[in-house]
Design a protein around this motif. Sequence first.
Motif, PDB file in Angstrom:
ATOM      1  N   ASN A  52      38.398  44.503  42.639  1.00  0.00           N
ATOM      2  CA  ASN A  52      39.246  44.326  43.230  1.00  0.00           C
ATOM      3  C   ASN A  52      40.328  45.259  42.926  1.00  0.00           C
ATOM      4  OD1 ASN A  52      39.168  41.143  42.974  1.00  0.00           O
ATOM      5  ND2 ASN A  52      38.479  41.159  40.779  1.00  0.00           N
TER       6      ASN A  52
ATOM      7  N   LYS B  80      39.231  36.698  31.163  1.00  0.00           N
ATOM      8  CA  LYS B  80      38.265  37.107  32.202  1.00  0.00           C
ATOM      9  C   LYS B  80      39.631  38.292  31.858  1.00  0.00           C
ATOM     10  CE  LYS B  80      36.767  38.348  37.374  1.00  0.00           C
ATOM     11  NZ  LYS B  80      37.264  38.281  37.813  1.00  0.00           N
TER      12      LYS B  80
ATOM     13  N   SER C  97      43.725  35.120  43.203  1.00  0.00           N
ATOM     14  CA  SER C  97      42.259  34.712  43.114  1.00  0.00           C
ATOM     15  C   SER C  97      42.558  32.904  42.223  1.00  0.00           C
ATOM     16  CB  SER C  97      41.367  35.255  42.045  1.00  0.00           C
ATOM     17  OG  SER C  97      40.852  36.464  42.563  1.00  0.00           O
TER      18      SER C  97
ATOM     19  N   THR D 277      37.100  30.902  43.771  1.00  0.00           N
ATOM     20  CA  THR D 277      36.928  32.328  42.686  1.00  0.00           C
ATOM     21  C   THR D 277      36.434  31.799  41.400  1.00  0.00           C
ATOM     22  OG1 THR D 277      39.324  32.032  42.273  1.00  0.00           O
ATOM     23  CG2 THR D 277      38.985  32.811  44.537  1.00  0.00           C
ATOM     24  N   ASN D 278      36.437  30.207  40.946  1.00  0.00           N
ATOM     25  CA  ASN D 278      36.648  30.327  38.884  1.00  0.00           C
ATOM     26  C   ASN D 278      37.295  31.188  37.989  1.00  0.00           C
ATOM     27  OD1 ASN D 278      35.099  28.904  37.086  1.00  0.00           O
ATOM     28  ND2 ASN D 278      33.866  30.683  36.802  1.00  0.00           N
ATOM     29  N   ILE D 279      38.861  30.572  38.864  1.00  0.00           N
ATOM     30  CA  ILE D 279      39.935  32.131  37.749  1.00  0.00           C
ATOM     31  C   ILE D 279      40.345  30.503  38.347  1.00  0.00           C
ATOM     32  CG2 ILE D 279      41.585  33.147  37.970  1.00  0.00           C
ATOM     33  CD1 ILE D 279      38.652  34.453  37.390  1.00  0.00           C
TER      34      ILE D 279
ATOM     35  N   GLY E 197      35.712  42.293  45.436  1.00  0.00           N
ATOM     36  CA  GLY E 197      36.128  41.544  44.811  1.00  0.00           C
ATOM     37  C   GLY E 197      35.453  40.618  44.729  1.00  0.00           C
ATOM     38  N   ASP E 198      36.492  40.350  44.063  1.00  0.00           N
ATOM     39  CA  ASP E 198      36.709  38.260  44.294  1.00  0.00           C
ATOM     40  C   ASP E 198      36.359  37.870  45.527  1.00  0.00           C
ATOM     41  OD1 ASP E 198      36.253  38.003  41.467  1.00  0.00           O
ATOM     42  OD2 ASP E 198      39.173  37.477  41.562  1.00  0.00           O
ATOM     43  N   PHE E 199      36.956  38.008  46.447  1.00  0.00           N
ATOM     44  CA  PHE E 199      36.715  37.387  47.623  1.00  0.00           C
ATOM     45  C   PHE E 199      37.154  38.300  48.621  1.00  0.00           C
ATOM     46  CE2 PHE E 199      40.855  36.857  45.931  1.00  0.00           C
ATOM     47  CZ  PHE E 199      42.167  37.249  47.361  1.00  0.00           C
TER      48      PHE E 199
END
Length: 253
Positions: A31, A114, A126, A132-134, A207-209
């Motif tokens: 990230n 997190k 995110s 993103t599960n955030i 990273g996340d995306f």
Amino acid sequence: KGGQGGEHAFLVDIAVDPVEGTDITAKMVANSVAVIALSEKGGLFQAPDTYMEKLIVPPPAAGKVDLAWPVAANLASIAGSLDRHVRELTIVILDRSRHEELIAEVREAGARVKLIGDGDVIAALSAVMRGTNIHGVMGTGGAPEGVLAAAAVKCLGGEIQGRFVPRNDGERARLDAAGVDLGRVYRTEELAPGQHIVFSATGITDGDFLRGVKFFKDGARTHSISMGHRSRVIRFSDAVHLWGDDARVTIQV
């Protein structure tokens, strides 16, 4: 540039962080990104380099939280807006000793935490993007990063609330000179009031995306996201960069 009238100058505000997450870049942790936001003059808050307490939530929770509320109340509101239980939320918090009490409150309320070392701009994205599960960002981080986050959050329809937190008398003086009200909660439209905001981020590490930079002989491949508030377009782009006049590569999709 203009048309028949020749060239025209347009004044703009620019917020930029060439390496958002220097420590995580050095360690090749997830990230890390390069980010930039632009707007018409006056469209981005000129935040001094100090701390900002932040609360960032996705679009369904926009207008339903308040930085002045207890942590548990905000978590309950976020959960309700997403049709979830609090125990199904994940909140991003910077892993700092100053957040020990906040982390304990979030966990006591039932949500997951997190912890991240750096990179709260990408955490903001995110939080306001699905998949993103955030589900939110809480805690104190850099104020300039808060403005960058506000530009992206505004384009994506989420909400950011921020309160400036000076660390010393020097920072307090700079905030006073900038006309900042230290007790005030600044919201998205105050941190990023522009109507022509554009934002872009390019992954440095995976990273996340966003995928990080991938190097090959005489070149590299990058993955970016760009968006505009007025255009209402969010675009992911994959680019191959060739270095040197003779650089060639067989493109693989």
